[in-house]
Enzyme design. Structure first.
Site, PDB file in Angstrom:
ATOM      1  N   ASP A  18       0.817  -1.163  -0.003  1.00 44.48           N
ATOM      2  CA  ASP A  18       0.150  -0.043  -0.161  1.00 44.48           C
ATOM      3  C   ASP A  18       0.817   1.534   0.085  1.00 44.48           C
ATOM      4  OD1 ASP A  18      -2.539  -1.611   0.647  1.00 44.48           O
ATOM      5  OD2 ASP A  18      -1.151  -2.082   2.233  1.00 44.48           O
ATOM      6  N   GLN A 248      13.328   2.009  -1.954  1.00 47.24           N
ATOM      7  CA  GLN A 248      12.891   1.415  -3.135  1.00 47.24           C
ATOM      8  C   GLN A 248      13.911   1.712  -4.390  1.00 47.24           C
ATOM      9  OE1 GLN A 248       9.020   3.769  -3.260  1.00 47.24           O
ATOM     10  NE2 GLN A 248       8.052   1.942  -2.942  1.00 47.24           N
ATOM     11  N   GLY A 265       3.027  -9.670  -4.281  1.00 45.27           N
ATOM     12  CA  GLY A 265       2.191  -8.528  -4.160  1.00 45.27           C
ATOM     13  C   GLY A 265       2.033  -7.528  -5.491  1.00 45.27           C
ATOM     14  N   GLU A 266       1.885  -6.446  -5.427  1.00 45.05           N
ATOM     15  CA  GLU A 266       1.669  -5.772  -6.864  1.00 45.05           C
ATOM     16  C   GLU A 266       2.759  -4.708  -7.263  1.00 45.05           C
ATOM     17  OE1 GLU A 266      -1.514  -2.197  -7.030  1.00 45.05           O
ATOM     18  OE2 GLU A 266      -2.532  -4.022  -5.801  1.00 45.05           O
ATOM     19  N   ASP A 267       3.365  -3.940  -6.065  1.00 37.58           N
ATOM     20  CA  ASP A 267       4.207  -3.197  -6.321  1.00 37.58           C
ATOM     21  C   ASP A 267       5.561  -3.626  -7.075  1.00 37.58           C
ATOM     22  OD1 ASP A 267       5.243  -0.119  -6.683  1.00 37.58           O
ATOM     23  OD2 ASP A 267       6.744  -0.900  -5.505  1.00 37.58           O
ATOM     24  N   SER A 268       6.164  -4.726  -6.497  1.00 41.17           N
ATOM     25  CA  SER A 268       7.390  -5.412  -6.694  1.00 41.17           C
ATOM     26  C   SER A 268       7.217  -6.145  -8.142  1.00 41.17           C
ATOM     27  CB  SER A 268       7.951  -6.495  -5.518  1.00 41.17           C
ATOM     28  OG  SER A 268       7.064  -7.300  -5.310  1.00 41.17           O
TER      29      SER A 268
HETATM   30  O1  TRH Z   1       4.592  -6.157   0.714  1.00 45.24           O
HETATM   31  P1  TRH Z   1       3.652  -6.689  -0.396  1.00 45.24           P
HETATM   32  O2  TRH Z   1       3.435  -7.937   0.111  1.00 45.24           O
HETATM   33  O3  TRH Z   1       2.353  -5.857  -0.255  1.00 45.24           O
HETATM   34  C1  TRH Z   1       1.269  -6.158  -0.349  1.00 45.24           C
HETATM   35  C2  TRH Z   1       0.674  -6.116  -1.860  1.00 45.24           C
HETATM   36  O4  TRH Z   1       0.704  -4.978  -2.335  1.00 45.24           O
HETATM   37  C3  TRH Z   1      -0.927  -6.658  -1.935  1.00 45.24           C
HETATM   38  O5  TRH Z   1      -1.342  -6.251  -3.375  1.00 45.24           O
HETATM   39  C4  TRH Z   1      -1.641  -5.830  -1.012  1.00 45.24           C
HETATM   40  O6  TRH Z   1      -2.809  -6.078  -1.232  1.00 45.24           O
HETATM   41  C5  TRH Z   1      -1.080  -6.216   0.382  1.00 45.24           C
HETATM   42  O7  TRH Z   1       0.125  -5.663   0.547  1.00 45.24           O
HETATM   43  C6  TRH Z   1      -2.080  -5.267   1.597  1.00 45.24           C
HETATM   44  O8  TRH Z   1       4.229  -6.565  -1.736  1.00 45.24           O
HETATM   45  P2  TRH Z   1       4.577  -5.476  -2.800  1.00 45.24           P
HETATM   46  O9  TRH Z   1       3.266  -5.127  -3.153  1.00 45.24           O
HETATM   47  O10 TRH Z   1       5.509  -6.142  -3.825  1.00 45.24           O
HETATM   48  O11 TRH Z   1       5.308  -4.223  -1.909  1.00 45.24           O
HETATM   49  C7  TRH Z   1       6.458  -4.157  -1.422  1.00 45.24           C
HETATM   50  C8  TRH Z   1       7.133  -2.936  -1.395  1.00 45.24           C
HETATM   51  O12 TRH Z   1       8.194  -2.880  -0.488  1.00 45.24           O
HETATM   52  C9  TRH Z   1       7.667  -2.422  -2.889  1.00 45.24           C
HETATM   53  O13 TRH Z   1       7.280  -1.258  -2.969  1.00 45.24           O
HETATM   54  C10 TRH Z   1       9.041  -2.534  -2.897  1.00 45.24           C
HETATM   55  C11 TRH Z   1       9.419  -2.413  -1.369  1.00 45.24           C
HETATM   56  N1  TRH Z   1      10.669  -2.807  -0.969  1.00 45.24           N
HETATM   57  C12 TRH Z   1      11.453  -1.770  -0.863  1.00 45.24           C
HETATM   58  O14 TRH Z   1      11.527  -0.891  -0.852  1.00 45.24           O
HETATM   59  N2  TRH Z   1      12.958  -2.435  -0.208  1.00 45.24           N
HETATM   60  C13 TRH Z   1      12.991  -3.597  -0.102  1.00 45.24           C
HETATM   61  O15 TRH Z   1      14.015  -4.243   0.655  1.00 45.24           O
HETATM   62  C14 TRH Z   1      11.915  -4.511  -0.218  1.00 45.24           C
HETATM   63  C15 TRH Z   1      12.118  -6.071   0.249  1.00 45.24           C
HETATM   64  C16 TRH Z   1      10.741  -4.278  -0.719  1.00 45.24           C
END
Ligand code: TRH
Length: 370
Positions: A18, A248, A265-268
């Protein structure tokens, strides 16, 4: 037409997706000459700080990269609403704030979750007049021109190519995440780099087995707390490294430089698409397996071979052994080369579509006057 000011409301449900999406969107909007001001309201500053180390969790407000960050505490400050109010994922702005939006005639946008399902195109940007007189629109990110698109900064792909062309920067990043020198050297040679970001139930043992059975040695980078059951350290020809969370920008660079990206998730997912490398998507699990419908819809839009689709489904299931067999197949030279080519081609193709921040700005400019 005037330049709109924009509020974004973000409630952290769990994990980092989020805030991950909202933070990228807020920064990109703030950089746009078409936007007057951007304010990001976040209820959980501690989760935010995991991916944005410049954030001071105890400060009530901060400005980073032109975005004013406001702590969305139980009693939030009585600020005047901006021209456009984006609520991320139906997070419901505070009732008092909505009352002020009515006076201000703010445009209200609900930014929805990402899905490749076909119905998204017919729902994207649909207006809905609220009982309180406010106009609300539903804005859907997506993989086609009939949706809001995907988050992508204007210079992202050239920046990626420039960074990849400079291996010294990659070496420094690997040292920064604590990877021992001999493994850094190995990765700058012919060792395979795998980034593993998945939910705890992922068949990570199956991945490890397939990598260990393969002729090419691997280093698997696992962010702290991810796949806790997967043992860290050396396993035959595979070294599993527990790395700290990065910001990020660092996360994107790890995706760019990895040979195989396991994302969730969706962002990665979106960032792995911009890396253009083979990826395994561990989709966020939902009740009644609704996520598997989303996974199939995404695979249907992808250029991947049926074998890659099968592997992706196995990666989202419990069968570690089945996953090993499919992944071993996928790592075999012919299939691997096809997978690499398809991933790079999809990345190039998606990058031709308008990006989410631009479509959102255009949508607002059409509706907001100064
Ligand atoms: O963390 P997530 O599992 O988030 C999830 C999904 O968005 C899902 O769709 C949603 O419904 C739920 O949360 C509530 O996975 P996501 O979306 O990939 O987000 C991870 C974020 O963390 C992404 O912006 C990248 C960031 N990140 C870093 O900046 N540094 C890091 O070292 C890592 C591992 C991630």
């Amino acid at each position: 037409m005037g330049r709109p000011s924009i509020d974004i409301f973000c409630r952290v449900i769990d994990n980092f997706g989020d805030i991950g999406v909202c933070w990228r969107l807020a920064r990109q909007l703030a950089r746009s000459p078409d936007v007057k001001a951007v304010r990001l309201w976040v209820d959980d500053l501690h989760s935010f700080a995991r991916i944005e180390p410049r954030l001071d969790c105890v400060a009530p407000a901060a400005v980073i990269e032109g975005v004013t960050i406001v702590h969305w505490a139980p009693s939030p400050p009585d600020l005047a609403p901006h021209d456009v109010v984006v609520e991320a994922f139906a997070c419901d702005p505070p009732p008092g704030y909505i009352q002020r939006m009515i006076k201000q005639k703010s445009l209200w946008i609900n930014l929805e979750y990402l899905s490749a399902e076909p119905w998204v195109e017919s729902c994207h940007a649909l207006p809905s007049l609220q009982a309180n007189g406010l106009q609300k629109a539903f804005f859907f990110p997506g993989f086609t021109a009939a949706t809001g698109g995907l988050l992508r900064e204007p210079d992202l792909l050239p920046e990626r190519d420039d960074w990849i062309a400079r291996p010294a920067l990659r070496g420094q990043l690997l040292r920064d995440i604590g990877l021992p020198a001999k493994h850094v050297e190995a990765l700058l040679g012919n060792t395979r780099q795998v980034l593993l970001f998945a939910y705890p139930q992922a068949p990570a043992a199956g991945l490890l087995q397939a990598l260990a059975d393969d002729a090419t040695p691997s280093v698997v980078l696992v962010p702290a707390g991810v796949c806790p059951d997967l043992p860290r350290g050396q396993h035959r020809s595979v070294y599993v490294h527990d790395m700290p969370f990065t910001d990020q920008a660092g996360f994107d660079r790890l995706l760019w430089s990895s040979d195989l990206n396991c994302v969730r998730g969706e962002d990665s997912l979106v960032r792995a698409l911009w890396a253009g490398k083979p990826m395994l998507w561990h989709i966020y699990p939902q009740d009644d397996n609704a996520h598997l419908i989303k996974l199939d819809a995404w695979l249907a839009q992808s250029p991947f071979q049926p074998l890659t689709g099968e592997l992706m489904r196995a990666w989202n299931g419990p069968d570690s052994l089945g996953c090993t067999a499919l992944l071993s197949n996928a790592l075999a030279p012919t299939h691997w080369a096809e997978w690499q080519a398809a991933s790079a081609a999809w990345s190039r193709q998606l990058a031709k579509l308008p990006d989410l921040a631009s479509t959102l700005i255009d949508f607002c400019l059409e509706r907001v006057t100064e």
